[in-house]
Design an enzyme around this catalytic site. Structure first.
Site, PDB file in Angstrom:
ATOM      1  N   CYS A 141       0.831  -1.212   0.000  1.00  0.00           N
ATOM      2  CA  CYS A 141       0.000   0.000   0.000  1.00  0.00           C
ATOM      3  C   CYS A 141       0.861   1.256   0.000  1.00  0.00           C
ATOM      4  O   CYS A 141       0.618   2.200  -0.769  1.00  0.00           O
ATOM      5  CB  CYS A 141      -0.926  -0.013   1.205  1.00  0.00           C
ATOM      6  N   HIS A 217      -2.345   5.548   6.288  1.00  0.00           N
ATOM      7  CA  HIS A 217      -0.947   5.973   6.420  1.00  0.00           C
ATOM      8  C   HIS A 217      -0.852   7.424   5.925  1.00  0.00           C
ATOM      9  O   HIS A 217      -1.646   7.842   5.075  1.00  0.00           O
ATOM     10  CB  HIS A 217      -0.028   5.169   5.499  1.00  0.00           C
TER      11      HIS A 217
END
Ligand code: NAD
Length: 334
Positions: A141, A217
């Protein structure tokens, strides 16, 4: 002829990729594997998805509760053209020999080392490299997020320094932490920079911290520029980059919380935010340095890449045809 797809590992990534496969007109979902009869296994069944035991050793768990499976992974492999391996990191490499035994192509995920596959993949950066390949790794990711924006400005990059502020666990994960600390990844530079280099050849160093959040994130990125570019140019490039969206603090996007709320407001399944979110106000050029801050929805940004990887492996479409088709099928905004 539709490409027949199986999913080995029906967890966070596996169930989202399975859903995405059902939205394509050139692929068909043949089945998924489960190791146990948890609520996800029952939900798959309710959705009409054939459930296979991940291996023979798990069969007694299904038999014990009278959960009828369609067979084991080996049965599934005899019915598919490609398997998406979404098992926990490192397990894909262990599974590869069985895929080879059945002559089935495989898409691996970012928890695997790069050498598990012939190519490490982010569709908009290197779709062509996966054409006709048998083994492709969709990168993590974080690497997908970095590669999407950095590949768009690649010609201006001399050197990239990026700080990864990583979510501690996915929302459904009660085993990982920290829950009240900031944990630096003490290997400096962190592995994220070298992982980007498996997709695009740029100079990049990264450091990483794990923080107590589950939803996204965040990356703080600084680019030393090889040639001049203005803030307005960068905004223009990102506005025209697929799977990247600009969000403004001025419009209430103060944090990752509002980004996820935005995905909820779109009625996205599992509040997936497939696109990388860049804060528009954070884009700044000072001398020969460009700064920007972006957020990554770790549970979903790699999902469209899995779909494009399959199209490339079976040469079903060229790069932009595939990206546009995937985007449209998943409601990706641009
Ligand atoms: P997960 O733990 O949510 O799902 C993994 C699934 O595999 C679970 O359902 C587990 O029961 C199942 N499983 C365990 N052992 C198995 C076996 N022997 N055979 C078949 N299935 C088995 O993990 P995840 O987050 O979906 O991660 C899968 C891969 O995707 C990893 O490589 C990971 O690094 C990568 N990835 C994860 C994220 C994320 O943020 N969750 C993002 C990008 C990439």
């Amino acid at each position: 002829m539709k490409v027949k797809v199986g999913i080995n590992g029906y967890g966070t990534i596996g169930k989202r990729v399975a859903y995405a496969i059902t939205k394509q007109d050139d692929m068909t979902l043949i089945g998924v594997t489960k190791t146990k009869t948890d609520f996800e296994a029952y939900r798959a069944k309710e959705l009409g998805i054939p459930v296979y035991a991940a291996s023979e050793e798990f069969l007694p768990r299904f038999e014990k509760v009278g959960f009828e499976v369609a067979g084991t992974l080996e049965d599934l492999l005899q019915k598919v053209d490609v398997i998406v391996d979404a098992t926990p990191g490192g397990m894909g490499a262990k599974n590869k020999p069985i895929y080879e035994k059945y002559g089935v192509k495989a898409v691996f995920q970012g928890g695997e080392k790069a050498d598990v596959a012939e190519v490490s993949f982010v569709a908009q950066a290197n779709y062509e490299k996966a054409l006709g390949k048998s083994y492709v790794r969709v990168v993590s990711c974080n690497t997908t997020g970095l590669t999407r924006t950095l590949s768009a400005i690649q010609e201006y990059i001399d050197y990239v320094y990026a700080v990864m502020i990583r979510r501690a666990a996915d929302p459904n994960d009660i085993k990982r932490g920290p829950i009240n600390a900031i944990k630096p990844t003490v290997e400096v530079p962190s592995h994220h920079g070298p992982d980007v280099q498996t997709v695009i050849p740029i100079n990049i160093e990264t450091t990483a911290f794990v923080v107590p959040t589950t939803i996204m994130h965040v990356h703080s990125i600084m680019v030393e520029l090889k040639k001049p570019i203005t803030r307005e140019d960068v905004i223009d490039i990102f506005e025209n980059t697929t799977r990247v969206l600009l969000f403004e603090k001025e419009k209430g996007f103060d944090s990752t919380a509002q980004l996820i709320e935005f995905a909820r407001d779109l009625h996205r399944e599992w509040n997936n935010l497939y696109e990388i979110a860049v804060w528009k106000e954070s884009i700044n050029v000072k001398g020969n340095r460009l700064f920007y801050i972006q957020a990554v929805h770790q549970e979903s940004d790699v999902v469209p890449e899995n779909i494009d990887a399959i199209r490339a492996m079976f040469e079903l479409a060229d790069k932009w045809e595939s990206i546009e088709k995937t985007n449209k099928s998943l409601g990706i905004l641009k």
